[in-house]
Scaffold this active site. Structure first.
Site, PDB file in Angstrom:
ATOM      1  N   TYR A 324       0.732  -1.269   0.029  1.00  0.00           N
ATOM      2  CA  TYR A 324       0.231   0.028   0.201  1.00  0.00           C
ATOM      3  C   TYR A 324       0.927   1.112  -0.219  1.00  0.00           C
ATOM      4  O   TYR A 324       0.232   2.420   0.451  1.00  0.00           O
ATOM      5  CB  TYR A 324      -0.868   0.044   1.251  1.00  0.00           C
ATOM      6  CG  TYR A 324      -1.684  -1.265   1.692  1.00  0.00           C
ATOM      7  CD1 TYR A 324      -2.960  -1.473   0.794  1.00  0.00           C
ATOM      8  CD2 TYR A 324      -1.297  -1.845   2.720  1.00  0.00           C
ATOM      9  CE1 TYR A 324      -3.483  -2.627   1.043  1.00  0.00           C
ATOM     10  CE2 TYR A 324      -2.136  -3.031   2.925  1.00  0.00           C
ATOM     11  CZ  TYR A 324      -3.316  -3.240   2.184  1.00  0.00           C
ATOM     12  OH  TYR A 324      -4.147  -4.373   2.582  1.00  0.00           O
ATOM     13  N   CYS A 350      14.891 -10.595  -3.108  1.00  0.00           N
ATOM     14  CA  CYS A 350      15.298 -10.023  -4.134  1.00  0.00           C
ATOM     15  C   CYS A 350      14.126  -9.588  -4.963  1.00  0.00           C
ATOM     16  O   CYS A 350      13.641  -9.956  -5.739  1.00  0.00           O
ATOM     17  CB  CYS A 350      15.683 -11.566  -4.987  1.00  0.00           C
ATOM     18  SG  CYS A 350      16.800 -11.126  -6.301  1.00  0.00           S
ATOM     19  N   GLU A 351      13.671  -8.126  -4.406  1.00  0.00           N
ATOM     20  CA  GLU A 351      12.537  -7.617  -5.332  1.00  0.00           C
ATOM     21  C   GLU A 351      12.981  -6.139  -4.882  1.00  0.00           C
ATOM     22  O   GLU A 351      13.074  -5.591  -3.603  1.00  0.00           O
ATOM     23  CB  GLU A 351      11.397  -7.947  -4.443  1.00  0.00           C
ATOM     24  CG  GLU A 351      10.535  -9.342  -4.524  1.00  0.00           C
ATOM     25  CD  GLU A 351       9.885  -9.359  -5.673  1.00  0.00           C
ATOM     26  OE1 GLU A 351       9.355  -8.353  -6.123  1.00  0.00           O
ATOM     27  OE2 GLU A 351       9.352 -10.408  -6.291  1.00  0.00           O
TER      28      GLU A 351
END
Ligand code: PLP
Length: 421
Positions: A324, A350-351
């Site tokens: 959000y 890993c993002e």
């Protein structure tokens, strides 16, 4: 400025404490990431609703999707709460924690027949029905079991809760509820079905609402319908105004629960509905500021354009920032005297979306512990095992006592139900 979570969350002598317990010590003792809840803070939040409702027929149904850990449910069950559930799993969970089925209301836009059967056999207080097809299915399931299902229609009052689009649920374009214009006809249909008994009316217009106005608008719309439905000869017992009251994450100033409740009771009185039983379904406002997530700084990576502080909690533990873009306060568990610099506080996943707080001014060293505040609602319940990360442990403090209420998940249990081909 006082901390979100005050008066239970305090900083004294540089040390952040929750109900008197040092969060750094709890992190050291139980490991991190660690959710810490204050039982007294939960009770205080619940008591604020109860006190404002004293002398009125009422039931405060804790919306357990905000935080469904057994000890949290037990805390509210012992305080006399009802529960708002949205799945059969939540029903099983709340009964295991000592909740009473006859204080459970069952919400949700897609209940399965199996869930309806389970709830009928348990004897829940009411089904909050969201469409005409759901009425027909519930009627059929009830007749098969030889039971009568108490129902309330969740009406979409078409009011703007003034909150984030993902958590605004009472507008025409939402998937939730029966349209206001169709409600009288749908009540007639409900009253004609032998497996159903009309019990009430309900709505839920959104989450993290910081004004009383939208609640009053929604209540007026509901009462218009109550009057129309009763004029058609169908009595309505209770009015359920839903949940959604906001909390302070940064500088929001939601009304105290007692003010919201009193304003709604006054409107009920003014319109001649003061005798009605009134239900509330608060989630976030009962638990949000009663929990924090403690995490440890793993690595500091100062850079040319950004400084990254990599911690051992991640989006799988607390997804609100990633999902959000929620802003949550981040405080060192023990304050340092050095001059602070600006960090992006991120997890190890890993993002690039794996962040917990951006551009936070903090004095840090590796090994320090940080607390992410206001993490008691929609924290642990939205946790996942992405990256095969076991979910965090949970601790509940209660006066002098410290209870480990959930062990840190073990990796082996994550794949215990899997099979090699
Ligand atoms: C989520 C939900 C609530 C609770 O919302 P909060 O914002 O946590 O208070 C209440 N009722 C229904 C039907 C819900 O889906």
């Amino acid at each position: 400025m006082s901390l979100p979570g005050a008066p239970f969350l305090t900083r004294a002598g540089g040390e952040l404490r929750f109900d008197g317990h040092s969060l750094a010590d709890l992190g050291r003792r139980f490991g991190t990431p660690l959710y810490v809840y204050s039982r007294r803070a939960m009770r205080a939040a619940f008591d604020a609703y109860e006190r404002a409702l004293a002398g009125r027929p009422h039931l405060v149904c804790y919306a357990m999707k905000a935080n469904s850990s057994l000890a949290v449910l037990q805390t509210f069950a012992q305080a006399g709460a009802g529960f708002d559930i949205v799945s059969g799993g939540e029903l099983t969970r709340v009964l295991a924690a000592g909740g009473r089925a006859d204080r459970v209301v069952f919400s949700g836009v897609g209940k399965t027949r199996a869930e309806m059967r389970q709830a009928l056999l348990a004897g829940v207080r009411c089904f909050n029905v969201e469409s005409e097809p759901e009425l027909e299915t519930l009627n059929a399931v009830a007749l098969e079991l030889g039971r009568v299902a108490p129902v309330s229609l969740r009406v979409n009052p078409d009011v703007d809760a003034g909150t984030h689009p993902y958590i605004s649920t009472g507008l025409k374009g939402n998937k939730f509820g029966v349209a206001h214009a169709d409600a009288v006809a749908t009540y007639r249909r409900a009253a004609s079905l032998p497996g159903l008994r009309v019990a009430g009316i309900d709505c839920h217009i959104g989450s993290q609402i910081t004004q009383i106005g939208p609640y009053l608008d929604a209540l007026d719309r509901l009462l218009d319908l109550v009057e129309a439905v009763e004029a058609a000869g169908i009595p309505i017992h209770h009015v359920d105004v839903g949940g959604g009251l906001g909390i302070t994450y940064t500088d929001e100033q939601p009304p105290p629960a007692a003010d919201m409740v009193r304003a709604l009771l006054a409107r009920l009185d003014a319109r001649g509905h003061g005798h009605r039983e009134v239900l509330f379904e608060p989630g976030r406002s009962l638990v949000g500021n009663a929990g924090v997530l403690v995490t440890e700084v793993l690595v500091l990576k100062p850079g040319e354009t950004k400084n990254f502080c990599i911690v051992d909690a991640a989006m799988n533990d607390l997804v609100r920032p990633a999902m959000y873009e929620a802003w949550m306060a981040i405080e060192p568990c023990v304050a340092r005297a050095e001059p602070p610099i600006t960090w992006d506080v991120v997890g190890p996943i890993c993002e690039s979306g794996d962040w917990l707080g951006r551009e936070r001014v903090l004095a840090l060293q590796p090994g320090d512990r940080l607390a992410i505040l206001s993490a008691g609602a929609y924290g642990m319940t939205m946790a996942s095992n992405y990256n095969t990360r076991p979910r965090a442990a949970e601790v509940m403090v209660d006066g002098d006592a410290v209870h480990l209420i959930r062990e840190r998940e073990r990796v082996e249990t994550l794949f215990a139900d899997e099979r090699l081909v």
